[in-house]
Design an enzyme around this catalytic site. Structure first.
Site, PDB file in Angstrom:
ATOM      1  N   HIS A 122       0.823  -1.211   0.000  1.00  0.00           N
ATOM      2  CA  HIS A 122       0.000   0.000   0.000  1.00  0.00           C
ATOM      3  C   HIS A 122       0.860   1.264   0.000  1.00  0.00           C
ATOM      4  CE1 HIS A 122      -3.340  -2.661   1.039  1.00  0.00           C
ATOM      5  NE2 HIS A 122      -2.676  -3.054   2.112  1.00  0.00           N
ATOM      6  N   ALA A 139       1.058   0.341   5.325  1.00  0.00           N
ATOM      7  CA  ALA A 139       0.600   1.354   4.380  1.00  0.00           C
ATOM      8  C   ALA A 139       1.316   2.681   4.600  1.00  0.00           C
ATOM      9  CB  ALA A 139      -0.907   1.552   4.522  1.00  0.00           C
TER      10      ALA A 139
END
Length: 223
Positions: A122, A139
């Site tokens: 991500h 992420a």
């Protein structure tokens, strides 16, 4: 903690990468960064054509890998078996994506080796770096690979600075390292295997194996 804690042997399982030979002569993993491009160009033509296809000059992709149409594969690179390269991933070149690894949406790679089962799924930037078996970057977590003063990157370990001889060095993550979301790994960060980095961390220097990094003054050994 001393620099000998962060040898290739101590950090990485070379059975878990197609690039094992790249590291054979490297006492420390970052020593292999200079050779990634040439290694890919030499290894690619030897890959089994029943299992790999060539998708352009110096680009080899396993037939079992899933590469989305919108992903960019820059040369040279190798995408190993059962890897997934998702929408709008940007592989700029000199990259090895390991068996079963995941490169996610808008993630950018440059001059890297991702061992098998690595996850950068991500919005990650990973440059001039090596990520060991099953390492994971949450992420938005990124590697910073150039110093603000534009001098060669040093490895800071145990109060001693070790020269890399390279202008660009990102991070070296040992096997099973987990980096929390939105963390920044500064140039020359080295993290020993089985260590966790808290989300929103700003990491410098070396972090020992088997620890939890909460902040620079709070690094605790796992129970």
């Amino acid at each position: 903690m001393q620099i000998s804690d962060f040898t290739t042997e101590n950090m990485l399982d070379l059975n878990e990468t197609i690039a094992a030979e790249l590291f054979r002569g490297a006492v420390y993993p970052w020593e292999a960064l200079d050779g990634i491009s040439d290694f890919i160009k030499a290894l690619g033509p030897t890959l089994d054509r029943d299992r790999f296809e060539q998708r352009g000059e110096y680009v080899w992709v396993a037939r079992s890998a899933h590469v989305f149409d919108s992903a960019y594969l820059g040369a040279p690179c190798i995408i190993d078996e059962f890897a997934e390269v998702r929408q709008c991933a940007f592989i700029r070149g000199s990259a090895i994506v390991g068996r079963g690894a995941t490169v996610g949406n808008s993630t950018e790679l440059k001059n890297v080796v991702l061992f098998n089962k690595v996850e950068v799924p991500h919005y990650n930037y990973v440059g001039d770096s090596i990520l060991g078996f099953h390492a994971h970057m949450g992420a938005g977590s990124i590697t910073s690979n150039v110093k603000a003063d534009k001098k060669d990157v040093l490895i800071h370990c145990g109060g001693v600075d070790y020269e890399t001889g390279r202008y660009k060095v990102g991070a070296v993550l040992g096997d099973w390292v987990d980096v929390g979301c939105n963390s920044v790994l500064n140039p020359g960060v080295v993290v020993g295997k089985n260590t966790n980095i808290y989300p929103l961390s700003m990491v410098r220097g070396c972090v020992p194996a088997g620890h939890i990094y909460k902040d620079k003054d709070n690094i605790v050994k796992k129970v």
